[in-house]
Scaffold this active site. Sequence first.
Site, short mmCIF file in Angstrom:
data_model
loop_
_atom_site.label_atom_id
_atom_site.label_comp_id
_atom_site.label_asym_id
_atom_site.label_seq_id
_atom_site.Cartn_x
_atom_site.Cartn_y
_atom_site.Cartn_z
N CYS A 1 19.42 -7.90 15.64
CA CYS A 1 19.87 -8.88 15.14
C CYS A 1 20.27 -9.93 16.10
O CYS A 1 20.08 -9.51 17.37
CB CYS A 1 21.26 -8.40 14.48
SG CYS A 1 22.93 -8.29 15.50
N CYS B 1 0.80 -1.17 -0.04
CA CYS B 1 -0.05 -0.08 -0.12
C CYS B 1 0.74 1.38 0.03
O CYS B 1 2.09 1.16 0.23
CB CYS B 1 -1.00 -0.09 1.31
SG CYS B 1 -2.07 1.55 1.40
ZN LIG Z 1 -2.32 1.39 3.77
#
Ligand SMILES: [Zn+2]
Lengths: 161, 590
Positions: free
Chosen positions: B310, B250
Amino acid sequence: MTSSSTQSRKVLSKIAQNRLQKELAEWQLNPPPGLKHKITDNLQRWVIDVSGAPGTLYANETYQLQVDFPEHYPMEAPQVIFVPPAPLHPHIYSNGHICLDILYDSWSPAMTVNSICISILSMLSSSTSKQRPPDNDRYVKNCRNGRSPKETRWWFHDDKA
Amino acid sequence: MDSDYEIVDAYDGDSAEDYFSGGDTDMDEGDSIGGFEEDEDDGDNAGYEYGYASDEGSEKTYTVLRESDIRQRQEESISHVSSVLSISRVAASVLLCHYKWNVSQLHDEWFADEERVRRSVGLLSKSVILFPNDSEMTCGICFDSYPRDQIHSAACGHPYCTTCWKGYITTAINDGPGCLLLRCPDPACCAAVGQDMILKLASDEDREKYSRYFVRSYIVDKKKTKWCPAPDCENAVEFELGSNVYDVTCLCSHPFCWNCTEEAHRPVDCSTVAKWILKNSAESENMNWILANSKPCPKCKRPIEKNQGCMHMSCTPPCKFEFCWLCLGAWSDHGERTGGFYACNRYEAGKQEGLYDEAEKRREMAKNSLERYTHYYERWASNQTSRQKSIADLHQMQTVHLEKLSDKLKEPESQLKFIIEAWQQIIECRRVLKWTYAYGYYLPEHETAKKQLFEYSQGEAEAALERLHQCAEKELLVFLDDGVFDINVTPDFGTFRPKLAQLTRVTCSYFENLVRALENGLSEVDSQAASSTSVKNGGAKGKGGKGKGSSRTGRAVARNIDDSDRWNCDRCTYANPDSSSLCQMCHHQR
Ligand SMILES: [Zn+2]
Ligand SMILES: [Zn+2]
Ligand SMILES: [Zn+2]
Ligand SMILES: [Zn+2]
Ligand SMILES: [Zn+2]
Ligand SMILES: [Zn+2]
Ligand SMILES: [Zn+2]
């Protein structure tokens, strides 16, 4: 909606008071048949005697309706219950809660106490059997700590109610 | 309707299901564990692009719709309907709300029986109440009398005063999206209340809510459009049906799977993801301890808290033991490639067999299934956590550190883009790596060759990512420290820059290989076993080739065979041109 049946009710708004006074005046001027409003000085709770219509299963029986008005009546529906003992009816629970859509989802501010009572009367009159809703025990148990019927998610029985 | 999406079946029939139920179907017949069939003719140029690079021209199979795009489409539908049916725009939007923006269904029904449609949505052709000529009217809600100009009505003519309309409208809007289908307050009247009236009488705040519901109403029922599942995101994604790559990103940068709306999970398919999520919720009580962020140091037993991304942990002085957060083994066995195989990803079932007596062995076996799950779950969850941390780190980098660093080094921020790219790579790789653990969990034990290839590719990718993450997280710290900065640091930065950039490239390459291998259903194993000459013409086809989608020419396979003028690096598997003797990716000697 968090309005609960008894405690901590907010006082009526100006609009609600004004409207209830008008409804009351109209009621006293033209009392609806089979219904009797008990005069008190409490505008926020009405107690109404309902007499079963002659020729129906409830003839010669009288029940009490208790109508509590919320702060924003009539935009919000009043809470309407039968004071136990409630009539034996497939849409009326033994704790007095009534399964009738206009009291909940289908409420409209253009309805009045008068029109509610008439709907309830006709619901009684059209009944063909005196019995409790099938889920009465479960429902009543769930309401034990004073839950208002307005907090129930009603699933309206689709016969003529 | 409460299902807001449906799973489009991306596989042939139920083969994936058979496969996962652990039955007797073997890997060759099952369609693929990777779910997404590689389209043979999309060739080598349609390479898998990692997350953030997706706006670089490669054809997208989806479009992100911002609120303004949706509003524009709504406007277009309204104009269209209003002109075709010769009705007002207000009436057109009433109809469109009722018909859930399905213009063609609306047209069909309207032209079949206009009266019926009008009645059902409440578009009256004439008012039921004729206004009397009185100068005053009584409002049907408050029962007060008002001059005519303070009384309003829907098309039906039922009179209500301004105050009561306002109360009616605000109550409806605050009750939810049902306000889009508002009707006249009269209980016996069905007249629709038009948008014009609502917008005129609603408060600013309510108008805002109403228009949000209006926009949201546009997509809910459309087959090819879905809302971005990120909280607070108002965008929708319109998907090109027929494409079988479901990962979309998105504009809010949330990557998700269009098909199942879970977080993007390529190269693992939707049904594996669904099963895994279900499994996790079933096991969640057992798993709670794993999510705890503290473990005892394997050497000195003091609790160590993980607050970095990490997996390379160092105990506090004086212990300073360096270990792997996942397996608690010494880091020296992991990080550098001295021990040959990076073993942290490999679950060794029934290790130490023979050391147990019979009773203990049976107990071990019962424990084994939970342990096995725990192994994969812990790695899945750790990568998830690590990814979240990295997203926060990237944000911090972009909003705070980059500018400071650019000041110190007297270099424009554009010259420091490699740091951002490193973090973006880390975030994307953590996502992929996380899902490969769900994949690994469902890979049957008896598929030994595939399992080995899987663990090898995963291990290589994981090791590369840990190197990159450590470099971006820890080695960069020196340069970010406000206190200790002087001109002498610059030479160090000069070596840091190419190191980080190269680790980013190498890691990207490892992950591309990993994704490719998994999406090919690890078919490399089959073809390496098969005779090499048969591969080109469909030799990689599964035995059970049932129609479309089941034949698959793994790109990695094709490259092994066809590119005779190339050699594969045996460290990172990159296909290098014959002319170079060093791997272009990892600089490994041929
Ligand atoms: Zn979105
Ligand atoms: Zn009014
Ligand atoms: Zn009306
Ligand atoms: Zn999915
Ligand atoms: Zn220690
Ligand atoms: Zn480890
Ligand atoms: Zn290499």
